[in-house]
Design a protein around this motif. Structure first.
Motif, PDB file in Angstrom:
ATOM      1  N   PRO A   1      -8.377   5.179  15.362  1.00 36.44           N
ATOM      2  CA  PRO A   1      -7.682   6.316  15.975  1.00 36.44           C
ATOM      3  C   PRO A   1      -8.405   6.764  17.239  1.00 36.44           C
ATOM      4  N   SER A   2      -7.661   7.370  18.123  1.00 40.09           N
ATOM      5  CA  SER A   2      -8.261   7.910  19.341  1.00 40.09           C
ATOM      6  C   SER A   2      -8.823   9.292  19.024  1.00 40.09           C
ATOM      7  N   ILE A   3     -10.136   9.440  19.141  1.00 41.29           N
ATOM      8  CA  ILE A   3     -10.766  10.721  18.795  1.00 41.29           C
ATOM      9  C   ILE A   3     -11.701  11.169  19.914  1.00 41.29           C
ATOM     10  N   THR A   4     -11.949  12.454  19.928  1.00 39.98           N
ATOM     11  CA  THR A   4     -13.005  13.006  20.764  1.00 39.98           C
ATOM     12  C   THR A   4     -14.224  13.194  19.872  1.00 39.98           C
ATOM     13  N   PRO A   5     -15.325  12.457  20.122  1.00 37.61           N
ATOM     14  CA  PRO A   5     -16.495  12.554  19.242  1.00 37.61           C
ATOM     15  C   PRO A   5     -16.999  13.988  19.115  1.00 37.61           C
ATOM     16  N   LYS A   6     -17.222  14.398  17.879  1.00 38.85           N
ATOM     17  CA  LYS A   6     -17.711  15.737  17.596  1.00 38.85           C
ATOM     18  C   LYS A   6     -19.124  15.734  17.030  1.00 38.85           C
ATOM     19  N   ASN A   7     -19.605  14.549  16.661  1.00 35.80           N
ATOM     20  CA  ASN A   7     -20.957  14.417  16.121  1.00 35.80           C
ATOM     21  C   ASN A   7     -21.391  12.965  16.282  1.00 35.80           C
ATOM     22  N   ASP A   8     -22.635  12.682  15.926  1.00 35.40           N
ATOM     23  CA  ASP A   8     -23.174  11.340  16.130  1.00 35.40           C
ATOM     24  C   ASP A   8     -22.469  10.289  15.275  1.00 35.40           C
ATOM     25  N   GLU A   9     -22.013  10.673  14.074  1.00 35.59           N
ATOM     26  CA  GLU A   9     -21.336   9.692  13.219  1.00 35.59           C
ATOM     27  C   GLU A   9     -20.044   9.197  13.859  1.00 35.59           C
ATOM     28  N   ASP A  10     -19.380  10.061  14.597  1.00 36.02           N
ATOM     29  CA  ASP A  10     -18.127   9.662  15.245  1.00 36.02           C
ATOM     30  C   ASP A  10     -18.324   8.472  16.177  1.00 36.02           C
ATOM     31  N   LYS A  11     -19.537   8.308  16.689  1.00 37.32           N
ATOM     32  CA  LYS A  11     -19.816   7.190  17.591  1.00 37.32           C
ATOM     33  C   LYS A  11     -19.850   5.853  16.846  1.00 37.32           C
ATOM     34  N   MET A  12     -19.918   5.910  15.511  1.00 31.91           N
ATOM     35  CA  MET A  12     -19.960   4.692  14.710  1.00 31.91           C
ATOM     36  C   MET A  12     -18.580   4.246  14.232  1.00 31.91           C
ATOM     37  N   LEU A  13     -17.556   5.090  14.462  1.00 31.58           N
ATOM     38  CA  LEU A  13     -16.213   4.722  14.033  1.00 31.58           C
ATOM     39  C   LEU A  13     -15.746   3.497  14.814  1.00 31.58           C
ATOM     40  N   TRP A  14     -15.334   2.461  14.083  1.00 29.89           N
ATOM     41  CA  TRP A  14     -15.024   1.165  14.704  1.00 29.89           C
ATOM     42  C   TRP A  14     -13.570   0.756  14.496  1.00 29.89           C
TER      43      TRP A  14
ATOM     44  N   GLU B   1     -20.989  -8.189  17.338  1.00 19.93           N
ATOM     45  CA  GLU B   1     -20.458  -6.833  17.267  1.00 19.93           C
ATOM     46  C   GLU B   1     -21.207  -5.892  18.212  1.00 19.93           C
ATOM     47  N   ALA B   2     -22.530  -6.046  18.279  1.00 14.57           N
ATOM     48  CA  ALA B   2     -23.318  -5.235  19.204  1.00 14.57           C
ATOM     49  C   ALA B   2     -22.919  -5.511  20.648  1.00 14.57           C
ATOM     50  N   LYS B   3     -22.707  -6.779  20.960  1.00 17.07           N
ATOM     51  CA  LYS B   3     -22.298  -7.151  22.319  1.00 17.07           C
ATOM     52  C   LYS B   3     -20.919  -6.593  22.651  1.00 17.07           C
ATOM     53  N   ASP B   4     -20.098  -6.394  21.608  1.00 21.52           N
ATOM     54  CA  ASP B   4     -18.756  -5.865  21.820  1.00 21.52           C
ATOM     55  C   ASP B   4     -18.724  -4.339  21.870  1.00 21.52           C
ATOM     56  N   GLY B   5     -19.893  -3.711  21.730  1.00 20.99           N
ATOM     57  CA  GLY B   5     -19.968  -2.275  21.874  1.00 20.99           C
ATOM     58  C   GLY B   5     -20.161  -1.481  20.598  1.00 20.99           C
ATOM     59  N   ALA B   6     -20.377  -2.157  19.466  1.00 20.78           N
ATOM     60  CA  ALA B   6     -20.619  -1.443  18.215  1.00 20.78           C
ATOM     61  C   ALA B   6     -21.935  -0.684  18.272  1.00 20.78           C
ATOM     62  N   HIS B   7     -22.015   0.384  17.509  1.00 15.27           N
ATOM     63  CA  HIS B   7     -23.251   1.166  17.437  1.00 15.27           C
ATOM     64  C   HIS B   7     -24.381   0.299  16.888  1.00 15.27           C
ATOM     65  N   VAL B   8     -25.479   0.209  17.619  1.00 14.05           N
ATOM     66  CA  VAL B   8     -26.643  -0.560  17.185  1.00 14.05           C
ATOM     67  C   VAL B   8     -27.571   0.362  16.409  1.00 14.05           C
TER      68      VAL B   8
END
Length: 212
Positions: free
Chosen positions: A165-178, A192-199
């Motif tokens: 879903p398209s979200i506006t991050p509200k906390n650090d966990e939101d940055k891990m939504l894939w 996955e890291a190269k594709d932009g996943a949270h490392v």
């Protein structure tokens, strides 16, 4: 690292063996209608012919209390950890081949980071179904024998792993939504890291090739 069994008490922190169901027809349909790549892993979230099996309604109603579900599969050949994912609910894995599950606890993720040394390995024998709790970090299964692939049924709430879903991050966990209902933590040495996943997996990218 040692390879334990999903039947060991140690697995209770991560999930439980699902008993009382006849999965034989479901597994036979999987084996007859899906490939098992020798050099990669494929995941399909929802498959009509699997969801047409009579056990579908039993899993939906008995295991998920009537909530909408999907049945797909994860097949291939793999020996590495690579990433951890988690959902807001349990996942049921049904093994058509012996597989090894690499798991850890969401509680050990601190500030978006978890050391790979927190990982444990469990053998899930062919024909066995396990429930992985919502707080269990997991990813693609691993081969239980060198150069041998696997097929595993994956049951999740309907819509899981579809478009994020398209979200506006509200906390650090939101940055891990894939993806939908999928939070992902990657090791730096992965596609996955190269594709932009949270490392967030530190330490080595565990490879069980020498344990099987």
């Amino acid at each position: 690292m040692k390879i334990q069994s999903v039947n060991d008490q140690a697995f209770a922190a991560y999930g439980k063996v699902v008993k009382g169901f006849d999965f034989s027809s479901l597994l036979a349909t999987l084996e007859a209608n899906s490939e098992k790549p020798a050099d990669s892993v494929i995941y399909v979230p929802s498959v009509d012919i699997l969801e047409a099996e009579s056990v579908f309604s039993e899993i939906r109603d008995n295991c998920y209390g009537g909530m909408p579900i999907q049945i797909g599969y994860c097949n291939g050949t793999n020996t590495k950890l690579n990433c951890f994912e988690y959902h807001r609910d349990s996942e049921i894995d049904i093994a058509a081949d012996d597989v090894i599950l690499l798991v850890a606890r969401e509680q050990d993720v601190i500030d978006g980071q978890i050391d790979s040394s927190k990982t444990e390995a469990f053998l899930c024998p062919k024909g066995t179904a396990v429930e992985l709790y919502a707080t269990t970090l997991h990813y693609a299964p691993c081969s239980a024998k060198k150069a041998e692939g696997f097929r595993v049924i994956i049951v999740l709430p309907k819509g899981t792993n579809e478009e994020m879903p398209s979200i506006t991050p509200k906390n650090d966990e939101d940055k891990m939504l894939w993806a939908a209902n999928k939070w992902l933590i990657a090791h730096k040495d992965t596609a996955e890291a190269k594709d932009g996943a949270h490392v967030g997996i530190t330490g080595e990218n565990i490879d069980i090739i020498d344990l099987i």
